[in-house]
Motif scaffolding. Structure first.
Motif, PDB file in Angstrom:
ATOM      1  N   CYS A  50       0.857  -1.176   0.000  1.00  8.12           N
ATOM      2  CA  CYS A  50       0.000   0.000   0.000  1.00  8.12           C
ATOM      3  C   CYS A  50       0.897   1.230   0.000  1.00  8.12           C
ATOM      4  O   CYS A  50       1.911   1.265   0.705  1.00  8.12           O
ATOM      5  N   CYS A  51       0.547   2.219  -0.804  1.00  2.00           N
ATOM      6  CA  CYS A  51       1.348   3.442  -0.871  1.00  2.00           C
ATOM      7  C   CYS A  51       0.481   4.609  -1.337  1.00  2.00           C
ATOM      8  O   CYS A  51      -0.641   4.427  -1.817  1.00  2.00           O
ATOM      9  N   TYR A  52       1.032   5.806  -1.193  1.00  2.00           N
ATOM     10  CA  TYR A  52       0.316   7.016  -1.592  1.00  2.00           C
ATOM     11  C   TYR A  52       1.022   7.655  -2.781  1.00  2.00           C
ATOM     12  O   TYR A  52       2.247   7.835  -2.769  1.00  2.00           O
ATOM     13  N   ASN A  53       0.237   8.002  -3.808  1.00  2.00           N
ATOM     14  CA  ASN A  53       0.752   8.709  -4.971  1.00  2.00           C
ATOM     15  C   ASN A  53       0.270  10.152  -4.891  1.00  2.00           C
ATOM     16  O   ASN A  53      -0.925  10.429  -5.070  1.00  2.00           O
ATOM     17  N   SER A  54       1.179  11.069  -4.570  1.00  2.00           N
ATOM     18  CA  SER A  54       0.783  12.463  -4.345  1.00  2.00           C
ATOM     19  C   SER A  54       0.354  13.157  -5.630  1.00  2.00           C
ATOM     20  O   SER A  54      -0.469  14.076  -5.594  1.00  2.00           O
ATOM     21  N   GLU A  55       0.878  12.724  -6.766  1.00  2.00           N
ATOM     22  CA  GLU A  55       0.480  13.339  -8.034  1.00  2.00           C
ATOM     23  C   GLU A  55      -0.965  13.003  -8.365  1.00  2.00           C
ATOM     24  O   GLU A  55      -1.747  13.854  -8.784  1.00  2.00           O
ATOM     25  N   LYS A  56      -1.330  11.735  -8.158  1.00  2.00           N
ATOM     26  CA  LYS A  56      -2.709  11.310  -8.402  1.00  2.00           C
ATOM     27  C   LYS A  56      -3.617  11.593  -7.204  1.00  2.00           C
ATOM     28  O   LYS A  56      -4.835  11.475  -7.317  1.00  2.00           O
ATOM     29  N   LYS A  57      -2.976  11.901  -6.071  1.00  2.00           N
ATOM     30  CA  LYS A  57      -3.705  12.165  -4.827  1.00  2.00           C
ATOM     31  C   LYS A  57      -4.608  10.997  -4.440  1.00  2.00           C
ATOM     32  O   LYS A  57      -5.791  11.151  -4.129  1.00  2.00           O
ATOM     33  N   GLU A  58      -3.994   9.819  -4.492  1.00  2.00           N
ATOM     34  CA  GLU A  58      -4.760   8.628  -4.130  1.00  2.00           C
ATOM     35  C   GLU A  58      -3.857   7.551  -3.542  1.00  2.00           C
ATOM     36  O   GLU A  58      -2.655   7.483  -3.832  1.00  2.00           O
ATOM     37  N   TRP A  59      -4.472   6.718  -2.701  1.00  2.00           N
ATOM     38  CA  TRP A  59      -3.787   5.566  -2.155  1.00  2.00           C
ATOM     39  C   TRP A  59      -3.913   4.409  -3.128  1.00  2.00           C
ATOM     40  O   TRP A  59      -4.939   4.248  -3.802  1.00  2.00           O
ATOM     41  N   MET A  60      -2.867   3.601  -3.205  1.00  2.00           N
ATOM     42  CA  MET A  60      -2.842   2.466  -4.119  1.00  2.00           C
ATOM     43  C   MET A  60      -2.487   1.207  -3.333  1.00  2.00           C
ATOM     44  O   MET A  60      -1.670   1.250  -2.406  1.00  2.00           O
ATOM     45  N   ALA A  61      -3.091   0.084  -3.701  1.00  2.00           N
ATOM     46  CA  ALA A  61      -2.811  -1.176  -3.011  1.00  2.00           C
ATOM     47  C   ALA A  61      -3.046  -2.347  -3.954  1.00  2.00           C
ATOM     48  O   ALA A  61      -3.885  -2.279  -4.868  1.00  2.00           O
ATOM     49  N   GLU A  62      -2.303  -3.416  -3.709  1.00  2.00           N
ATOM     50  CA  GLU A  62      -2.411  -4.604  -4.555  1.00  2.00           C
ATOM     51  C   GLU A  62      -1.855  -5.801  -3.802  1.00  2.00           C
ATOM     52  O   GLU A  62      -1.025  -5.650  -2.893  1.00  2.00           O
TER      53      GLU A  62
END
Length: 321
Positions: free
Chosen positions: A242-254
């Motif tokens: 799980c991580c945060y992408n500040s450019e997309k302003k969203e959390w991502m997980a897989e």
């Protein structure tokens, strides 16, 4: 002459320096919280719930602390966290942060063990000593004696490939961070998945151009399959980030997982949303909610929900026909 003396003094200090040490603690707070998103540990019913270990005589939280020297200065640095099962003699999981990749160091010839798991007071990680019986953990001899027969090798939880620098990489070579992994699985679909996930983390897990992802890798033990009649050979290995992408302003997980068995073809481990991982783990950890990361990490729709959605869509199309 002075340069030679300085070099010799450095070598002497390094020879006296224990390569690594860790702390076996009652719970992960507060030593290891940096390796869990917002300090929140996974929830595995019957094992670890709300940060509390349920069977403390069996499951041991370890804060993996590595001792090393750099520019003649000794450092003690926490590298990752492990929940260790002293009955099966394998980790339940290891949790760590991914902060990029650097140069690769030489692999150690032998992996270390954790003396504290067998009554040792000193927290220094060492190679097992002759004449000492280690009851609650795996040792190198387990793999040396039976590894070839069972076609397994030492499979990392916190992978060397995910460690940033050589010193971080060296810290992963402890048997409290490994399971008997089928060789063709380890070097096949699991290795390919790790390389693919690493590329994703490098490109997508950027918070103000700083690479950072939280990763948890675990193993589901088998009922009776063992190495050297001591060490559980797990049925399933799983990993999630799980991580945060500040450019997309969203959390991502897989998440990914696979069966720990012989592979004869070019198998691929498909990515899954966290919800699928949680559903899979619930089969092995019943009695409550399974959660690897805090709710901020998107879990996605589960496979069952997706199937119901498709059924509704097909029903609507049939109705229109």
């Amino acid at each position: 002459m002075m340069g030679v003396l300085n070099h010799l003094s450095t070598l002497l200090l390094l020879s006296l320096l224990p390569p690594a040490f860790s702390r076996v603690v009652n719970r992960f707070d507060p030593e290891c919280t940096e390796f869990f998103l917002w300090g929140t540990t996974p929830n595995l019913p019957g094992i670890l719930v709300d940060g509390i270990v349920k069977e403390q005589n069996r499951y041991k939280p370890i804060c993996q602390l590595f001792k090393y020297m750099k520019n003649k200065v000794v450092y003690n640095t926490y590298m990752f966290a492990t929940l260790y099962d002293t009955t099966n003699r394998i980790p339940v999981f290891s949790a760590y942060t991914f902060t990029g990749v650097g140069s690769s160091g030489k692999r150690p010839d032998k992996w270390m063990i954790e003396p504290q798991l067998d009554g040792g007071v000193d927290p220094v990680m060492i190679l097992e000593k002759q004449g000492v019986i280690y009851t609650h953990q795996a040792v190198n001899q387990d793999y040396d004696i039976d590894g070839k027969n069972k076609k397994v090798n030492k499979g990392h939880m916190f992978s060397k490939a995910f460690a940033h620098q050589p010193v971080n990489q060296d810290s992963t070579f402890t048997l409290t961070n490994s399971v008997p992994q089928v060789k063709t699985f380890n070097e096949g679909s699991w290795a390919k998945m790790e390389l693919k996930v690493r590329k994703i983390l490098l490109k997508q897990c950027l918070d103000n151009n700083v690479i950072k992802a939280y990763v948890v890798t675990g193993a589901v033990p088998s009922k009776s399959n063992t190495l050297n009649n001591r060490v559980n050979i797990p049925d399933i290995m799983w990993t999630a980030y799980c991580c945060y992408n500040s450019e997309k302003k969203e959390w991502m997980a897989e998440a990914h997982w696979g069966e720990n068995k012989e592979e004869t073809n070019k198998k691929v481990l498909d990515p899954h949303p966290l919800s699928d991982l949680y559903d899979m783990l619930k089969q092995y950890y019943p009695g409550g909610d399974v959660q690897v990361f805090p709710k901020k990490c998107p879990i996605g729709s589960s496979q069952k929900e997706r199937e119901k959605s498709r059924e509704r869509e097909v029903g609507m199309l049939v109705g229109k026909g």
